[in-house]
Scaffold this active site. Sequence first.
Site, PDB file in Angstrom:
ATOM      1  N   HIS A  39      38.699 -52.051 -27.674  1.00  0.00           N
ATOM      2  CA  HIS A  39      39.465 -53.301 -27.601  1.00  0.00           C
ATOM      3  C   HIS A  39      39.943 -53.570 -26.176  1.00  0.00           C
ATOM      4  O   HIS A  39      40.974 -53.046 -25.761  1.00  0.00           O
ATOM      5  CB  HIS A  39      40.670 -53.212 -28.539  1.00  0.00           C
ATOM      6  CG  HIS A  39      40.302 -52.917 -29.957  1.00  0.00           C
ATOM      7  ND1 HIS A  39      39.914 -51.659 -30.384  1.00  0.00           N
ATOM      8  CD2 HIS A  39      40.257 -53.723 -31.054  1.00  0.00           C
ATOM      9  CE1 HIS A  39      39.648 -51.708 -31.680  1.00  0.00           C
ATOM     10  NE2 HIS A  39      39.842 -52.940 -32.112  1.00  0.00           N
ATOM     11  N   HIS A 274      39.122 -59.491 -28.392  1.00  0.00           N
ATOM     12  CA  HIS A 274      39.967 -58.532 -29.115  1.00  0.00           C
ATOM     13  C   HIS A 274      39.320 -57.153 -29.295  1.00  0.00           C
ATOM     14  O   HIS A 274      39.864 -56.164 -28.827  1.00  0.00           O
ATOM     15  CB  HIS A 274      40.359 -59.097 -30.490  1.00  0.00           C
ATOM     16  CG  HIS A 274      40.856 -58.043 -31.420  1.00  0.00           C
ATOM     17  ND1 HIS A 274      42.141 -57.569 -31.375  1.00  0.00           N
ATOM     18  CD2 HIS A 274      40.213 -57.320 -32.385  1.00  0.00           C
ATOM     19  CE1 HIS A 274      42.271 -56.611 -32.279  1.00  0.00           C
ATOM     20  NE2 HIS A 274      41.129 -56.449 -32.903  1.00  0.00           N
ATOM     21  N   GLU A 423      60.285 -48.895 -49.080  1.00  0.00           N
ATOM     22  CA  GLU A 423      59.625 -47.589 -49.085  1.00  0.00           C
ATOM     23  C   GLU A 423      58.688 -47.408 -47.895  1.00  0.00           C
ATOM     24  O   GLU A 423      58.608 -46.326 -47.308  1.00  0.00           O
ATOM     25  CB  GLU A 423      58.837 -47.392 -50.390  1.00  0.00           C
ATOM     26  CG  GLU A 423      59.694 -47.310 -51.658  1.00  0.00           C
ATOM     27  CD  GLU A 423      60.087 -48.687 -52.189  1.00  0.00           C
ATOM     28  OE1 GLU A 423      59.651 -49.715 -51.620  1.00  0.00           O
ATOM     29  OE2 GLU A 423      60.835 -48.747 -53.187  1.00  0.00           O
ATOM     30  N   HIS A 485      56.554 -48.554 -64.378  1.00  0.00           N
ATOM     31  CA  HIS A 485      57.349 -47.497 -63.754  1.00  0.00           C
ATOM     32  C   HIS A 485      56.813 -46.103 -64.052  1.00  0.00           C
ATOM     33  O   HIS A 485      57.400 -45.111 -63.620  1.00  0.00           O
ATOM     34  CB  HIS A 485      58.807 -47.592 -64.225  1.00  0.00           C
ATOM     35  CG  HIS A 485      59.561 -48.714 -63.579  1.00  0.00           C
ATOM     36  ND1 HIS A 485      59.065 -50.003 -63.533  1.00  0.00           N
ATOM     37  CD2 HIS A 485      60.754 -48.741 -62.937  1.00  0.00           C
ATOM     38  CE1 HIS A 485      59.941 -50.774 -62.898  1.00  0.00           C
ATOM     39  NE2 HIS A 485      60.958 -50.032 -62.515  1.00  0.00           N
TER      40      HIS A 485
END
Length: 685
Positions: A39, A274, A423, A485
């Site tokens: 890159h 890029h 999380e 869950h």
Amino acid sequence: MLPAMKLSTTLAPPAVDELCINTLRFLAVDMVQKANSGHPGLPLGSAAMAYALWDRLLKFNPRDPLWPDRDRFVLSAGHGCALLYALLHVTGFDLPVQELERFRQWGSRTPGHPEYRQTPGVEATTGPLGQGLANGVGMAIAEVALAARFNQPGHTIVDHHTYVLASDGDLEEGISSEAGSEAGHLRLGKLIVLYADNHITIEGSTELAFTEDRMARFAAFGWHVQRVEHSNDLDAVTFALKTAREERSRPSLILVRTHIGFGSPHKQDTAAAHGEPLGLEEVRLTKQRLGWPVNPPFHIPEEALEHFRKAIARGNAAQAEWELRLKAYAEENPDLAAEFQRVMHGQLPKGWDADLPTFTSADGPMATRIASGRTIAVLSSHLREMMGGSADLAPSTHTNMDGAGNFEPENWAGRNMHFGIRENAMGAILNGMALHRGFIPYGGTFLVFSDYMRPPMRLAAMNGLPVIYVFTHDSIAMGEDGPTHQPVEHLVGLRSIPGMVVLRPADANETVAAWRIAIEREEGPVALVLTRQGLPVLDLARYPGIPAGVPLGGYVLADSPPGTRPDVILIATGSEVHLALESRDRLASEGVQARVVSMPSTNMFASQPDEYRETVLPPGVPLLVIEAGASLGWRSYVGPQIAVIGVDSFGASAPGPVVMQHYGFTVENVCKQTHNLLRQVREKP
Ligand SMILES: Cc1ncc(C[n+]2csc(CCOP(=O)(O)OP(=O)(O)O)c2C)c(N)n1
């Protein structure tokens, strides 16, 4: 197209600076071109602001990349690593130019994205966008927490900044909002993010998908935000960085307008710059345009090198001055100084495990999450470096350390962290803390939500970071909350991460043993997988093999009568070990002698010598695995004569015992499956 040369001339920095910046640009361009992969765009566009930081502000010592009080620099946009490698080489880290010439090649120290431990000076493995930024938040947390613990009046031994270079992709990823929000809330004033605002991602303009006001967004998170109109304006970048450093109560975002592929006549400001080499012709044109010799490649003007290498003297002097401060500190605070060295080296103190609890059957039934909480209480009183928390589930995960205080802006000495329901950021922050060193970081949530943390867990394993995860509510037995869950595929998923140790203890005593492993493990992360529901306690008087057995990953918990070869081996993990023990009794009454193997960690068992594994699982004895999770993995893992009682569909909403019964986790079913298995083996030996 933007008049690139005009920008560079109107804002032309003094000659040596320009020489240095172009050195960085073209080292990166040549690396990518030679590798024919990589890159070039970000290095071309961001070299100037990176140079401003590394040349004028960053505190580092190329001769001692791990000096504890160095500033941390994280290239969150890891794809731009050619820029980082160029910086490391020219400033005098142990990264010879030959390594730049071997960019992205087998065995080189210049891999395709920065890899922690592979290259001196690389502070974090980056590439998965957003993770590095959140690592930076973790590092900044570690810095303030360490400072709160160790700095004394008149003696400052912890005082450094964390810098992150981030790209559009980093800010697009949701984790940047999670981590940005947390950092703003915590008022991490020594965190400074340089954002390369180049308006281009892989698919084209950021107008395609990223149009919010980034500065307003970070300001809303509580950040101090600044804008610099051009990366090449070194003074403006420097001024912004200095202003950011003076701002002590808010993290800083400096949006710097950069131009991807800067200087490339046909590719600047386009996605074509890029992620692929410019091409020989375009390299030539770009070099000509910026006044750089086309040949030889990897050209480093002596004047530039001389200037860059001043970093060594600067770094040595800064470190020497710090060492003097540390010496004076140690004279007045010998115990604290020793403690500082200990935690920075990740060593455990003598007697850290002296008071670990032993549970008896009278303590049961006890959920392993509760046993874990009790173990944390003891460990954290001996290990001041334990720092962690949960993603808003502490009352359920039992991860709070009593009496350790909350880590918050008013109390950076607090050790209980509140990650909020974030999380992904929690995992990356824990990684940042481990990368920084000085802490044993841990984080908790329900096992099912480990999915939200998988990217940083994967990086923790890749980086060999000692991070501990406390995952509770570990199976369909968690009950009423239902399939959303109830984890099913998570155990096998976690086990499949190379270098991740997964421990699913069967009771309170195995939980203590599991925590001991987690604390002692230096080489990588440990996931503790714990129950919501109460379980009988396996009394050590009856099962004395537990403390020695758990570290082996799997061991014989209860055997067939002495001197006999078992007809079948029931392998179980976690809560299902009790089902195996009960079934063993029933099977005995039906004339089948079963051995029960508790296997809290398949990974650890797999790494034992064959001889040991064969004593536990003698070849030829049929195996029945009982685990309330996906069966995938078990068959290939333990051999052909095997049946698995597992969960290969999603769970269901009902009380836990009812769910377990419907899914076949009953003594009746275990016995039935055992008989089936034995029949099959007899018919098809
Ligand atoms: C989590 C993640 N998703 C996707 C990618 C693949 N990827 C690499 S760079 C990039 C985006 C490039 O845009 P930007 O972040 O602005 O970098 P620049 O183009 O400025 O180099 C993407 C999608 C990745 N590295 N990480």
